[in-house]
Design a protein around this motif. Structure first.
Motif, PDB file in Angstrom:
ATOM      1  N   ARG A   1     118.109 -12.215  73.270  1.00 51.60           N
ATOM      2  CA  ARG A   1     117.558 -12.935  74.571  1.00 51.60           C
ATOM      3  C   ARG A   1     117.286 -12.144  75.791  1.00 51.60           C
ATOM      4  N   ASP A   2     118.273 -11.202  76.071  1.00 50.26           N
ATOM      5  CA  ASP A   2     118.214 -10.316  77.169  1.00 50.26           C
ATOM      6  C   ASP A   2     117.362  -9.135  77.003  1.00 50.26           C
TER       7      ASP A   2
ATOM      8  N   SER B   1     108.899 -12.556  71.678  1.00 53.00           N
ATOM      9  CA  SER B   1     109.358 -12.766  73.013  1.00 53.00           C
ATOM     10  C   SER B   1     110.530 -12.228  73.166  1.00 53.00           C
ATOM     11  N   ASP B   2     111.359 -11.988  72.197  1.00 49.91           N
ATOM     12  CA  ASP B   2     112.753 -11.438  72.378  1.00 49.91           C
ATOM     13  C   ASP B   2     113.042 -10.143  71.353  1.00 49.91           C
ATOM     14  N   GLU B   3     111.909  -9.607  71.171  1.00 50.62           N
ATOM     15  CA  GLU B   3     111.826  -8.345  70.307  1.00 50.62           C
ATOM     16  C   GLU B   3     110.736  -7.245  70.765  1.00 50.62           C
TER      17      GLU B   3
ATOM     18  N   LYS C   1     116.235  -5.849  70.705  1.00 56.13           N
ATOM     19  CA  LYS C   1     116.238  -7.051  70.296  1.00 56.13           C
ATOM     20  C   LYS C   1     117.406  -8.251  70.937  1.00 56.13           C
TER      21      LYS C   1
ATOM     22  N   GLU D   1     114.050  -8.344  77.188  1.00 63.94           N
ATOM     23  CA  GLU D   1     113.224  -8.260  78.216  1.00 63.94           C
ATOM     24  C   GLU D   1     113.804  -7.841  79.579  1.00 63.94           C
TER      25      GLU D   1
ATOM     26  N   VAL E   1     121.565  -8.576  73.842  1.00 66.82           N
ATOM     27  CA  VAL E   1     120.664  -7.446  73.480  1.00 66.82           C
ATOM     28  C   VAL E   1     121.201  -6.526  72.655  1.00 66.82           C
TER      29      VAL E   1
END
Lengths: 507, 399
Positions: free
Chosen positions: B72-73, B117-119, B70, B75, B142
């Motif tokens: 922002r980073d 999008s962030d998980e 999980k 991905e 992350v």
């Protein structure tokens, strides 16, 4: 489209050496330095109006070959091949002085033992000396030309003769204390001889993992002189070769772009956002800063990044600068030249380390003192002087962190300790500056405030320095090279990493 | 377990489905997977295999490792770790991935679920938390959570599986395309269903909080009663995945981080998984080494073999000549007589330069305590042995 053949990050002495070699070979070289003047830890800096000194305060084994290649004498570096004197300050003024060949201030037995010991150490140091200027090949099934370096090391050691070779193999990995205990009686002499195996590292006389190789590294004959004149000469030599030096210019990150076979370092992005392109980027910053701070982990491999992450680079040396209103008087010492050690016994060193190991600063620090203004009068106003001291062992991360009180308490202990040998010194102090490893890290952008960029120990030496895949000056990121103290052979003002990196780049 | 059990910490953990699964484990055929008590088979491996191929069956995947990645980073971190391009993965979709060491050797394979999008959820066969932690180092935002014990998961596979889920009331489940993720309200919570599996046939995986595991089991088994629902264990799974041509750790590959001998691990190219390696991505772990290998060609290639006769070629050496006189050219990693395909099939690691020539397997087998040896001709198969159209059809055929 490249603006330069090479951009070098950091104008410390290794950056200067590397830049000069590359420019002399015809490259268009840009050397970028974040500070206002080149020199890094060896740069003279005014710490009080009229008083200047550098963090690295002695040059005692700068490479002869580099000095001659770069014509440093012509540019003002008057290197001498004399070994810098080391004086162990004794209680009640009974001092011990060594000059690399003989010792004064000890009993006859120790004096004779020292002559034998020093001669043997010099033979070992001479055998190893060529390899400080070589690239140590990968320890993997490789090319025959790589293997020849190993073969030459083996041959060099064999040529020492059977007795010396066996002795070398026996002592190479001894703790410093075991080595000197075998040879000497004088506690002070033993402490003095340990010193060069330990300074700058996270090791004390009883520590395993290698004090002898650093001792031999520093025993290697080379040029001695002042850091200020060395940096001036290197700078002049680099400029004469065509190196463009931009100071006050901070690199924000290395410009990495997708190339045909993956990512390639193609230049730098400055703190202001400016992009400068080059065929390669050479970093004299420490490996952690270079890879994690500048190249960016998302451009690197996972296992490699984690080897860099766990590089041991916590510094254990604090730096004291004193502006004095006159020459300090040390009890029983007429001449203050060379290095003066306050480390009366190996136990004193060990106990100072024990505190630092557990995150405390020592009640009785040990230190190496130099009066730089004796060698270079321009560092202080007339009749006044500068005292420079490396104080050990001061942890990078003390329990409770660094704050004003902690620093004041440490300072008080250092001055108290110093006063034991130079009783009037407190009254001579015009201004004092104490830099903890954390402040050295902040001011000089060197991870952990570590002198050598990464601990100089067996696990981070030779083809393991800083770690495999980056130990031959190239890195896993094509176009990015290392040329700083985090590479073989390591720290101190030798020029060797910068020289070796340039040779690999030009290969 | 009483609190004074001196071996309490060593006992196998029980899956949230254990109360139901244990009743059906008539043979008490238990083994272990990732510290969980785990069924090798329940009644009979071949019977369970036929349920998977002809009806529907459940496979308890609670012991499979599940990680939430999980932030922002998340991905970027996963995209650097795996060889596929995760930025192309759409929301509520699943993708099969492998990840490699710096040298391009396979660490493990698994699936990534894009939950937001962030998980992301990453699943794999054995613990990789240390590797994930190493992979997150340096990314600012992350976090990795091991949620293996926080999610109960049941793989539900077979031709009648979709019909059963419809019967259970999962409206619109037939619209789920392969690798889709759907969510359904379930007893005040959410039941997540992905159209994924390890059998090469129509199938789903059901994800629920452990507190509702038994409710899920009961409703599924009630709905599936007329559709021949049956639990299946490791043995039947292994048969089905071999027919589908899927790789297994300790069979087709050694996890690189657990391999001692030099290059006794494998690369994606050796495992015939080159299609998972996306060189249009500028960087991912092992890229340089893999690019070199792609140019050079892998030393070995995992190959599907159809072998004459009916004697499984388990552990066989392979040769380029019938007399087995020349140096061997490879070895069989998994082999079986496939009842569904009616063929003697195998996966084998074969020297890439020998793939064009003849391939012969030296098979040892036993008949009533007597040992026999035969040499059988092998034919290379390009397609999976078992790949029915219903595995890909949306909606799948009804029953």
């Amino acid at each position: 489209m490249s603006d330069y053949d090479s951009i070098i990050i950091g104008a410390g002495h290794n950056g200067l050496v590397c830049a000069a070699y590359l420019a002399r070979a015809g490259q268009k070289v840009l050397l970028l330095e974040s500070a206002e003047a080149p020199g890094g830890l060896a740069a003279n800096r005014e710490f009080h109006p009229g008083f200047k000194t550098s963090v690295a305060h002695v040059v005692n084994h700068f490479s002869d070959r580099i000095a001659s290649d770069l014509k440093l004498a012509r540019y003002g570096f008057e290197g001498s091949s004399n070994v810098t004197l080391v004086t162990g300050l004794g209680r009640e003024g009974r001092h011990v002085t060594v000059d690399g060949h003989s010792v004064t201030g000890v009993e006859q037995g120790d004096a004779e033992a020292y002559r034998r010991f020093a001669a043997q150490m010099r033979r070992f140091a001479d055998a190893l000396k060529p390899f400080w200027l070589k690239t140590i090949p990968r320890a993997a099934p490789g090319k025959w030309s790589d293997m020849s370096t190993f073969a030459r090391i083996g041959l060099k050691l064999r040529l020492l003769g059977k007795d010396d070779m066996r002795e070398f193999m026996r002592v190479a990995a001894l703790p410093a204390r075991d080595l000197v205990d075998e040879n000497f009686d004088s506690e002070l002499l033993k402490a003095v001889l340990c010193w060069d195996g330990l300074i700058g590292s996270k090791m004390a006389p009883r520590s395993p993992n290698n004090a002898v190789l650093p001792m031999l590294y520093r025993t290697a004959q080379g040029q001695s002189g002042t850091p200020g004149s060395l940096i001036e000469a290197l700078q002049a030599s680099a400029r004469a070769a065509g190196v463009e030096i931009r100071t006050g210019t901070t690199v924000d990150r290395i410009l990495v772009n997708p190339g045909q076979d993956g990512l390639v370092a193609e230049g730098v992005i400055l703190a202001g956002g400016e992009h400068i392109h080059a065929s390669r980027v050479v970093s004299s910053a420490d490996p952690k800063t270079t890879f994690i701070g500048l190249a960016g982990i998302d451009n690197l491999e996972i296992q490699f990044t984690n080897r860099i992450r766990r590089l041991r680079c916590d510094g254990f040396v604090a730096k004291l600068h004193l502006a004095l209103n006159g020459l300090p008087e040390f009890t029983g010492l007429d001449r203050l030249n060379g290095r003066l050690l306050i480390a009366p016994t190996m136990n004193d060193i060990e106990f100072a380390f024990d505190h630092a190991k557990y995150g405390e600063y020592p009640p009785e620090p040990v230190m190496e003192i130099v009066i730089p203004s004796l060698q270079d009068a321009s560092l202080a106003p007339q009749e006044k002087h500068v005292l420079s001291a490396h104080v050990m062992y001061v942890p990078y991360r003390p329990k409770g962190g660094w704050n004003k009180q902690a620093k004041a308490a440490l300072y008080e202990r250092i001055i108290e300790r110093l006063s034991g040998y130079a009783p009037g010194i407190r009254d001579q102090i015009i201004h004092a500056e104490l830099l903890t490893p954390a402040e050295l890290e902040r001011d000089y952008r060197v991870s952990g405030g570590h002198w050598h960029h990464a601990e100089f120990a067996l696990d981070q030496m030779l083809m393991m320095r800083p770690t495999y895949e980056a130990a031959q000056y190239s890195t896993p990121l094509p176009g990015l090279y290392l040329c700083g103290a985090g590479c073989h052979p390591g720290g101190d003002l030798t020029g060797a990493p910068g020289h070796n990196a340039a040779r690999e780049i030009l290969r | 377990m009483s609190t004074n059990d001196p071996y309490a910490g060593e006992r196998l953990k029980l899956s949230p489905f254990y109360p139901r699964a244990s009743v059906l484990n008539i043979r008490e055929a238990w083994s272990a997977w990732n510290g969980y008590k785990f069924a090798e088979y329940y009644y009979d491996a071949e019977y369970e295999y036929f349920c998977v191929r002809n009806q529907c069956a459940t496979y308890d995947i609670c012991p499979m490792q599940k990680y939430l990645v999980k932030g922002r980073d998340a991905e970027a971190m996963l995209n650097r770790m795996v060889t596929r391009d995760i930025t192309k993965l759409k929301l509520n979709r699943v993708t099969y991935v492998v990840w490699c060491t710096d040298e391009g050797r396979l660490v493990d394979d698994g699936t990534i679920f894009k939950l937001a999008s962030d998980e992301f959820m990453l699943t794999c066969g054995s613990s990789c938390i240390a590797w994930l932690r190493m992979s997150t180092y340096g990314f600012d935002e992350v976090n990795v959570f091991d949620v293996t014990d926080d999610i109960a998961a049941l793989s539900f596979q077979g031709p009648t599986s979709c019909a059963v889920l419809k019967e259970m009331g999962l409206e619109g489940i037939e619209q789920a395309k392969p690798f889709d993720i759907l969510r359904f309200p379930f007893h005040g919570d959410t039941l997540m269903v992905s159209r994924t599996g390890f059998t090469g046939d129509l199938g789903y995986e059901l994800w629920i909080s452990p507190g509702l595991a038994l409710e899920l089991w009961d409703e599924l088994y009630s709905a599936g009663e007329d559709y021949g629902i049956q639990p299946f264990g490791e043995a039947a799974t292994n048969m089905a995945r071999l027919e589908a041509g899927f790789i297994m750790p300790d069979m087709e590959f050694n996890e690189a981080l657990k391999t001692v001998h030099f290059e006794h691990d494998q690369t994606p190219f050796e495992l015939n998984l080159g299609w998972l390696v996306d060189f249009s991505k500028p960087h991912f772990n092992g890229r340089r080494a893999l690019l070199e290998e792609k140019k050079r060609g892998p030393k070995y290639t995992l190959t599907r073999l159809d072998i004459e006769g009916n004697k499984p070629a388990e552990g066989s050496y392979l040769y380029g000549d019938r007399n087995c006189k020349k140096k061997e050219i490879g070895y069989v990693t998994s082999a079986m007589w496939s009842p569904a395909v009616k063929a003697n099939i195998a996966l084998a690691m074969i020297r890439t330069d020998c793939l064009q020539g003849e391939i012969w397997a030296e098979i040892y087998y036993e008949k009533e305590l007597r040992h026999y040896q035969k040499v059988a001709r092998c034919t290379v198969k390009d397609k999976p042995f078992w790949s029915p159209p219903r595995a890909r059809a949306t909606p799948p055929p009804d029953y």
